[in-house]
Design an enzyme around this catalytic site. Sequence first.
Site, PDB file in Angstrom:
ATOM      1  N   PRO A   1      -2.939 -21.966  36.583  1.00 41.39           N
ATOM      2  CA  PRO A   1      -1.505 -21.991  36.888  1.00 41.39           C
ATOM      3  C   PRO A   1      -1.090 -22.965  37.986  1.00 41.39           C
ATOM      4  O   PRO A   1       0.091 -23.281  38.103  1.00 41.39           O
ATOM      5  CB  PRO A   1      -1.212 -20.539  37.308  1.00 41.39           C
ATOM      6  CG  PRO A   1      -2.511 -20.053  37.843  1.00 41.39           C
ATOM      7  CD  PRO A   1      -3.561 -20.688  36.983  1.00 41.39           C
ATOM      8  N   LEU A   2      -2.049 -23.456  38.761  1.00 42.72           N
ATOM      9  CA  LEU A   2      -1.712 -24.455  39.779  1.00 42.72           C
ATOM     10  C   LEU A   2      -1.848 -25.874  39.232  1.00 42.72           C
ATOM     11  O   LEU A   2      -1.522 -26.844  39.909  1.00 42.72           O
ATOM     12  CB  LEU A   2      -2.597 -24.279  41.021  1.00 42.72           C
ATOM     13  CG  LEU A   2      -2.509 -22.912  41.709  1.00 42.72           C
ATOM     14  CD1 LEU A   2      -3.389 -22.897  42.957  1.00 42.72           C
ATOM     15  CD2 LEU A   2      -1.080 -22.537  42.051  1.00 42.72           C
ATOM     16  N   GLY A   3      -2.325 -25.977  38.003  1.00 46.84           N
ATOM     17  CA  GLY A   3      -2.407 -27.268  37.341  1.00 46.84           C
ATOM     18  C   GLY A   3      -3.291 -28.253  38.074  1.00 46.84           C
ATOM     19  O   GLY A   3      -4.311 -27.894  38.674  1.00 46.84           O
TER      20      GLY A   3
ATOM     21  N   PHE B   1      -3.762 -29.836  43.059  1.00 46.51           N
ATOM     22  CA  PHE B   1      -4.768 -29.933  44.120  1.00 46.51           C
ATOM     23  C   PHE B   1      -6.105 -30.460  43.610  1.00 46.51           C
ATOM     24  O   PHE B   1      -7.086 -30.483  44.347  1.00 46.51           O
ATOM     25  CB  PHE B   1      -4.965 -28.556  44.769  1.00 46.51           C
ATOM     26  CG  PHE B   1      -3.674 -27.944  45.242  1.00 46.51           C
ATOM     27  CD1 PHE B   1      -2.950 -28.512  46.268  1.00 46.51           C
ATOM     28  CD2 PHE B   1      -3.169 -26.808  44.628  1.00 46.51           C
ATOM     29  CE1 PHE B   1      -1.756 -27.968  46.697  1.00 46.51           C
ATOM     30  CE2 PHE B   1      -1.974 -26.245  45.047  1.00 46.51           C
ATOM     31  CZ  PHE B   1      -1.266 -26.829  46.084  1.00 46.51           C
TER      32      PHE B   1
ATOM     33  N   GLU C   1      -6.234 -33.485  41.393  1.00 47.04           N
ATOM     34  CA  GLU C   1      -6.164 -34.896  41.038  1.00 47.04           C
ATOM     35  C   GLU C   1      -5.257 -35.650  42.010  1.00 47.04           C
ATOM     36  O   GLU C   1      -4.349 -35.068  42.602  1.00 47.04           O
ATOM     37  CB  GLU C   1      -5.632 -35.056  39.607  1.00 47.04           C
ATOM     38  CG  GLU C   1      -6.492 -34.399  38.541  1.00 47.04           C
ATOM     39  CD  GLU C   1      -5.869 -34.505  37.167  1.00 47.04           C
ATOM     40  OE1 GLU C   1      -4.823 -35.192  37.030  1.00 47.04           O
ATOM     41  OE2 GLU C   1      -6.422 -33.906  36.223  1.00 47.04           O
TER      42      GLU C   1
ATOM     43  N   TYR D   1     -18.273 -16.589  29.639  1.00 43.82           N
ATOM     44  CA  TYR D   1     -18.316 -16.976  31.057  1.00 43.82           C
ATOM     45  C   TYR D   1     -19.724 -16.794  31.623  1.00 43.82           C
ATOM     46  O   TYR D   1     -20.374 -15.773  31.415  1.00 43.82           O
ATOM     47  CB  TYR D   1     -17.314 -16.169  31.875  1.00 43.82           C
ATOM     48  CG  TYR D   1     -15.861 -16.477  31.583  1.00 43.82           C
ATOM     49  CD1 TYR D   1     -15.489 -17.624  30.893  1.00 43.82           C
ATOM     50  CD2 TYR D   1     -14.843 -15.618  32.010  1.00 43.82           C
ATOM     51  CE1 TYR D   1     -14.160 -17.906  30.627  1.00 43.82           C
ATOM     52  CE2 TYR D   1     -13.510 -15.900  31.750  1.00 43.82           C
ATOM     53  CZ  TYR D   1     -13.173 -17.035  31.053  1.00 43.82           C
ATOM     54  OH  TYR D   1     -11.850 -17.298  30.793  1.00 43.82           O
TER      55      TYR D   1
END
Length: 277
Positions: free
Chosen positions: A191-193, A196, A198, A36
Amino acid sequence: MNWGIWDKKLNTTEIEQLIHVCVENNISTFDHADIYGGYTTESEFGKGFFSSKIAREKLQFISKCGIQTVTENRKNTIKHYDYSKEHIIWSVENSLKNLKTDYLDVLLLHRPSPLMQSDIIAEAAEKLKSEGKIINFGLSNFTASQTELIRQNTEVTYNQIQFSATNFEPMLDGSLDYMQIHQIRPMAWNPLGAVFKEDTDTTRRLKKLLATLVAKYHVGSDTILLSWILQHPSKIIPIAGTVNVARIQLLTKATELQLEKEDWFAIWTASRGNPVA
């Protein structure tokens, strides 16, 4: 991943403050990887952790190793993976130095390599455990068969995978079943894929449904999506990426929210685009 130069570019004071915010909101586990920030973020976090004066035993540190990328901080000519015994041990010791700690709560192999040797990896993991430099050993982005290869020689406690309402394949391809059978705890990155990120038919269907569920449960869409993950019987641990203090303060509400079964299936159906069989 988002705290350093790859995204928010937080300074030591900001990192220290954000660690305190997390702890004050019952979030005490921090997910790292040596790569990172081009191998810089662990060191930046370590400075903030040291300044925070928070007792080490109150926190849990996860880190990953194995990805070798082309950067000024490494003498690599091509991106590749290295799971030699020497490199795994060196990576952990380097992460410990950067994070200003004596041990990692969890070490993960970041991504599978075609050249990885289970017995060599086991030797490194067992040595690090015996020396108290890692407590638990696991994997990241490994399939069930790749996990089985590694656990022939050493215990695998975690596997960090991509899982969300828009990336639900692991609950269909046997990955989460395998983890339940072998008592491997899944962690979910992103986890929110794509909800928000695409604008697609899938995300439009989900946003329309989420608007209804927000009104029903009186919580935010992100809380609902995290709750959806948490209700899977494999006991998935979502990894939150936000540095927004207001959102951090609301994250644990997902652990208190129990979606009705039909609402859980409604989210899956909206993502699939058709009813379950």
